[in-house]
Design a protein around this motif. Structure first.
Motif, short mmCIF file in Angstrom:
data_model
loop_
_atom_site.label_atom_id
_atom_site.label_comp_id
_atom_site.label_asym_id
_atom_site.label_seq_id
_atom_site.Cartn_x
_atom_site.Cartn_y
_atom_site.Cartn_z
N ASP A 136 1.09 6.51 -6.98
CA ASP A 136 0.25 5.53 -6.30
C ASP A 136 0.28 5.67 -4.77
O ASP A 136 -0.34 4.90 -4.06
CB ASP A 136 0.63 4.11 -6.70
N GLY A 137 1.04 6.68 -4.28
CA GLY A 137 1.12 6.92 -2.84
C GLY A 137 2.23 6.19 -2.14
O GLY A 137 2.49 6.44 -0.96
N HIS A 138 2.93 5.29 -2.82
CA HIS A 138 4.05 4.55 -2.23
C HIS A 138 5.36 5.32 -2.43
O HIS A 138 5.49 6.12 -3.35
CB HIS A 138 4.18 3.16 -2.87
#
Length: 85
Positions: A39-41
């Protein structure tokens, strides 16, 4: 309900070191390593040797991975002789 009686849950990525399988979950476990998730986190990375991906109870079969000759190291350490000797 009493204040400060429940632990702080946060999202962590758990990685099965035997298979490389990773999943995101809530946990109180601490880790110094981090990983960027799908999710990019960025989340803390917790490494485990057995997860639902490799445990026979969940998979219905035994998965073997090369453990670097653990049996041989044990036998060598304790001067155990094998049947071949």
């Amino acid at each position: 309900m009493k204040e400060e009686t429940h632990p702080d849950y946060r999202k962590v990525v758990v990685m099965d070191t035997s298979s490389g399988y990773k999943f995101l979950t809530g946990s109180t476990m601490e880790s110094t390593e981090t990983i960027e998730w799908e999710d990019g986190h960025t989340y803390p990375l917790v490494k485990v040797e057995v997860s639902s991906d490799t445990h026979p109870f969940y998979t219905g079969k035994q998965k073997f991975s090369d453990r670097g000759g653990r049996v041989e190291k044990f036998n060598e350490k304790f001067n155990m002789k094998t049947e071949k000797e």
